[in-house]
Design an enzyme around this catalytic site. Sequence first.
Site, PDB file in Angstrom:
ATOM      1  NE  ARG A  57      -4.050  -2.070   1.698  1.00  0.00           N
ATOM      2  CZ  ARG A  57      -3.905  -3.254   2.284  1.00  0.00           C
ATOM      3  NH1 ARG A  57      -2.934  -3.452   3.149  1.00  0.00           N
ATOM      4  NH2 ARG A  57      -4.735  -4.229   1.992  1.00  0.00           N
TER       5      ARG A  57
ATOM      6  CE  LYS B 296       0.751  14.022 -14.986  1.00  0.00           C
ATOM      7  NZ  LYS B 296       0.502  14.400 -16.387  1.00  0.00           N
TER       8      LYS B 296
ATOM      9  CD  GLU C 182       9.349  16.401 -23.284  1.00  0.00           C
ATOM     10  OE1 GLU C 182       8.617  17.327 -22.883  1.00  0.00           O
ATOM     11  OE2 GLU C 182       8.898  15.365 -23.846  1.00  0.00           O
TER      12      GLU C 182
ATOM     13  CE  LYS D 158       6.992  17.375 -14.447  1.00  0.00           C
ATOM     14  NZ  LYS D 158       7.031  16.117 -15.164  1.00  0.00           N
TER      15      LYS D 158
ATOM     16  CD  GLU E 164      -2.072  17.158 -16.802  1.00  0.00           C
ATOM     17  OE1 GLU E 164      -1.092  16.485 -16.476  1.00  0.00           O
ATOM     18  OE2 GLU E 164      -2.582  17.156 -17.926  1.00  0.00           O
TER      19      GLU E 164
ATOM     20  NE  ARG F  85       2.183  17.369 -13.456  1.00  0.00           N
ATOM     21  CZ  ARG F  85       2.647  16.510 -12.572  1.00  0.00           C
ATOM     22  NH1 ARG F  85       2.191  16.520 -11.345  1.00  0.00           N
ATOM     23  NH2 ARG F  85       3.550  15.626 -12.910  1.00  0.00           N
TER      24      ARG F  85
ATOM     25  CG  ASN G  80       0.003  17.868 -21.211  1.00  0.00           C
ATOM     26  OD1 ASN G  80       0.880  17.064 -20.923  1.00  0.00           O
ATOM     27  ND2 ASN G  80      -1.109  17.993 -20.513  1.00  0.00           N
TER      28      ASN G  80
ATOM     29  CG  HIS H   9       3.568  16.543 -24.868  1.00  0.00           C
ATOM     30  ND1 HIS H   9       4.438  17.623 -24.908  1.00  0.00           N
ATOM     31  CD2 HIS H   9       4.261  15.530 -24.284  1.00  0.00           C
ATOM     32  CE1 HIS H   9       5.592  17.268 -24.364  1.00  0.00           C
ATOM     33  NE2 HIS H   9       5.516  15.999 -23.982  1.00  0.00           N
TER      34      HIS H   9
ATOM     35  CG  HIS I  61       0.926  12.145 -27.069  1.00  0.00           C
ATOM     36  ND1 HIS I  61       0.244  12.699 -26.002  1.00  0.00           N
ATOM     37  CD2 HIS I  61       2.164  11.849 -26.611  1.00  0.00           C
ATOM     38  CE1 HIS I  61       1.054  12.731 -24.954  1.00  0.00           C
ATOM     39  NE2 HIS I  61       2.222  12.228 -25.291  1.00  0.00           N
TER      40      HIS I  61
ATOM     41  CG  HIS J  64       7.673  11.595 -26.151  1.00  0.00           C
ATOM     42  ND1 HIS J  64       6.300  11.720 -26.232  1.00  0.00           N
ATOM     43  CD2 HIS J  64       8.087  12.512 -25.253  1.00  0.00           C
ATOM     44  CE1 HIS J  64       5.919  12.676 -25.398  1.00  0.00           C
ATOM     45  NE2 HIS J  64       6.981  13.162 -24.787  1.00  0.00           N
TER      46      HIS J  64
HETATM   47  N1  LIG Z   1       6.153  10.445 -15.261  1.00  0.00           N
HETATM   48  C1  LIG Z   1       6.191  11.470 -16.054  1.00  0.00           C
HETATM   49  O1  LIG Z   1       5.866  12.616 -15.684  1.00  0.00           O
HETATM   50  C2  LIG Z   1       6.706  11.286 -17.449  1.00  0.00           C
HETATM   51  C3  LIG Z   1       6.994  12.408 -18.251  1.00  0.00           C
HETATM   52  C4  LIG Z   1       7.525  12.191 -19.512  1.00  0.00           C
HETATM   53  C5  LIG Z   1       7.742  10.904 -19.977  1.00  0.00           C
HETATM   54  N2  LIG Z   1       7.449   9.839 -19.169  1.00  0.00           N
HETATM   55  C6  LIG Z   1       7.697   8.453 -19.625  1.00  0.00           C
HETATM   56  O2  LIG Z   1       9.102   8.303 -19.795  1.00  0.00           O
HETATM   57  C7  LIG Z   1       9.337   7.252 -20.728  1.00  0.00           C
HETATM   58  C8  LIG Z   1      10.434   7.670 -21.681  1.00  0.00           C
HETATM   59  O3  LIG Z   1      11.591   7.925 -20.936  1.00  0.00           O
HETATM   60  P1  LIG Z   1      13.042   7.892 -21.615  1.00  0.00           P
HETATM   61  O4  LIG Z   1      13.013   8.698 -22.846  1.00  0.00           O
HETATM   62  O5  LIG Z   1      13.995   8.216 -20.540  1.00  0.00           O
HETATM   63  O6  LIG Z   1      13.151   6.389 -22.120  1.00  0.00           O
HETATM   64  P2  LIG Z   1      13.860   5.062 -21.551  1.00  0.00           P
HETATM   65  O7  LIG Z   1      13.737   4.951 -20.093  1.00  0.00           O
HETATM   66  O8  LIG Z   1      13.332   3.940 -22.372  1.00  0.00           O
HETATM   67  O9  LIG Z   1      15.390   5.306 -21.924  1.00  0.00           O
HETATM   68  C9  LIG Z   1      15.779   5.413 -23.279  1.00  0.00           C
HETATM   69  C10 LIG Z   1      16.892   4.411 -23.624  1.00  0.00           C
HETATM   70  O10 LIG Z   1      18.137   4.865 -23.109  1.00  0.00           O
HETATM   71  C11 LIG Z   1      18.748   3.850 -22.322  1.00  0.00           C
HETATM   72  N3  LIG Z   1      19.494   4.571 -21.293  1.00  0.00           N
HETATM   73  C12 LIG Z   1      18.996   5.269 -20.260  1.00  0.00           C
HETATM   74  N4  LIG Z   1      19.961   5.942 -19.627  1.00  0.00           N
HETATM   75  C13 LIG Z   1      21.117   5.656 -20.255  1.00  0.00           C
HETATM   76  C14 LIG Z   1      22.460   6.071 -20.071  1.00  0.00           C
HETATM   77  N5  LIG Z   1      22.788   6.985 -19.154  1.00  0.00           N
HETATM   78  N6  LIG Z   1      23.401   5.541 -20.883  1.00  0.00           N
HETATM   79  C15 LIG Z   1      23.054   4.677 -21.858  1.00  0.00           C
HETATM   80  N7  LIG Z   1      21.805   4.264 -22.113  1.00  0.00           N
HETATM   81  C16 LIG Z   1      20.842   4.756 -21.320  1.00  0.00           C
HETATM   82  C17 LIG Z   1      17.606   3.020 -21.827  1.00  0.00           C
HETATM   83  O11 LIG Z   1      18.026   1.727 -21.485  1.00  0.00           O
HETATM   84  C18 LIG Z   1      16.687   3.021 -23.037  1.00  0.00           C
HETATM   85  O12 LIG Z   1      17.128   2.083 -23.974  1.00  0.00           O
HETATM   86  C19 LIG Z   1       8.004   6.973 -21.401  1.00  0.00           C
HETATM   87  O13 LIG Z   1       7.510   5.746 -20.913  1.00  0.00           O
HETATM   88  C20 LIG Z   1       7.111   8.114 -20.961  1.00  0.00           C
HETATM   89  O14 LIG Z   1       5.763   7.736 -20.868  1.00  0.00           O
HETATM   90  C21 LIG Z   1       6.937  10.005 -17.932  1.00  0.00           C
HETATM   91 ZN   LIG Z   2       7.064  14.703 -23.351  1.00  0.00          ZN
END
Ligand SMILES: NC(=O)c1ccc[n+]([C@@H]2O[C@H](COP(=O)([O-])OP(=O)(O)OC[C@H]3O[C@@H](n4cnc5c(N)ncnc54)[C@H](O)[C@@H]3O)[C@@H](O)[C@H]2O)c1
Ligand SMILES: [Zn+2]
Length: 364
Positions: free
Chosen positions: A124, A146, A188, A230, A240, A244, A248, A251, A255, A267
């Site tokens: 929990r 999030k 971003e 942020k 949001e 917030r 987007n 976005h 998307h 993305h």
């Molecule tokens: N929670 C939120 O507010 C929020 C906001 C934006 C995006 N997201 C989410 O984030 C995700 C995308 O995140 P991302 O772009 O970081 O993708 P990811 O976590 O898939 O990382 C991208 C790639 O880089 C590799 N990698 C990561 N760090 C590395 C490093 N230092 N050296 C070498 N390789 C490395 C990973 O293994 C992966 O293959 C999506 O699922 C999206 O929905 C969440």
């Molecule tokens: Zn984004």
Amino acid sequence: MNKIIKIPVGLGERSYDIIAGQGILGNAAEYLSPFVKGRKCLLLTDSNVGPIYAKKVHQMLTAAGSEAFIFSFPAGEEHKTLKTVGSICSYAVKHGLDRSSLIVALGGGVCGDIAGFAAAIYMRGINFIQIPTTLLAAVDSSVGGKTGADLPEGKNLIGAFWQPKLVLMDPEVLTTLPFKEIRCGLAEVVKYGVIMDAPLFAKLEQNIDKLNAVDLQFYAEIIARCCELKAKVVAADEREGGLRAILNYGHTFGHAVELVSNFTLAHGEGVAIGMNMAAELAVQAGLLDLAVAVRQRKLLEKIVLPCTLPPGADPEKIYAGMLKDKKKVGGNLNLIVPLEIGKVEIKSGFEPAAIINAIRCCCE
Ligand SMILES: NC(=O)c1ccc[n+]([C@@H]2O[C@H](COP(=O)([O-])OP(=O)(O)OC[C@H]3O[C@@H](n4cnc5c(N)ncnc54)[C@H](O)[C@@H]3O)[C@@H](O)[C@H]2O)c1
Ligand SMILES: [Zn+2]
């Protein structure tokens, strides 16, 4: 070690600090200790990040007085699933993690999102710490609480608001990140400039070489600034309800662009194209000077982000994709449009023809 920057995220009793600094991962024990000393930690990472950084962070957790167990999952969005979250929770049970234990996310946004979600539901809810290793995770997903996972029916359809206790950010992790991932994070960063920080936008324009050469000192500065921005938005609107939504920007278009490209566009690439579409819409509606839209486009082009759709793209299909997006209000598309650099407005009521025309203007 270089300068350490502490950015507080003010959320009442859920407040926490983001601590950023070059080399901090090698000196993290003092920051981790207040949270992990005498407790068990599950260090969650993925199959790319784990081999490079997990040992170092495990050593820090041990030095901070924790008994830590590493769990690695296969890298990639396709593993951001309930199945992975279930495996994390089972592993936590197997290693005796209890309500006083923590989950530590070491990775990009995928790792952070599922680590946070597992922490939100394990027994929990237990504490968690974010150690982002992509630019996107550093400036965006690790801040704000999030968390979630994807369903076969769509991305991020399940999740929880669950704030970390600490975010530790070391720009040195960017030295191993593929440049394409850096560019996607930069989309971003540009977004923050357009929505709320004209000086940041100008600083990016004036430092294209440092951006493209991944100058770590410069990245440390812009990461810290984006986190501050942020944090400010999230502190004002944690769930949001209003402000917030400006995060987007680009976005809703983006998307749909990603979707219609069958995810051949990443993305950040979708967001870059989406910001151009939003600016085009604003220009056509008389809300934005054409020169400002051109300025945004030039900056994106200089950091090698796409600004137009590949040949053959169908604007109507993209519009249909936008209607499926979550961020609709009363059947009306709620869009973030720029009024100038540093200022945006949330607007609904655009005519479908106007939106489709803006999309068409961003086709090659
Ligand atoms: N929670 C939120 O507010 C929020 C906001 C934006 C995006 N997201 C989410 O984030 C995700 C995308 O995140 P991302 O772009 O970081 O993708 P990811 O976590 O898939 O990382 C991208 C790639 O880089 C590799 N990698 C990561 N760090 C590395 C490093 N230092 N050296 C070498 N390789 C490395 C990973 O293994 C992966 O293959 C999506 O699922 C999206 O929905 C969440
Ligand atoms: Zn984004």
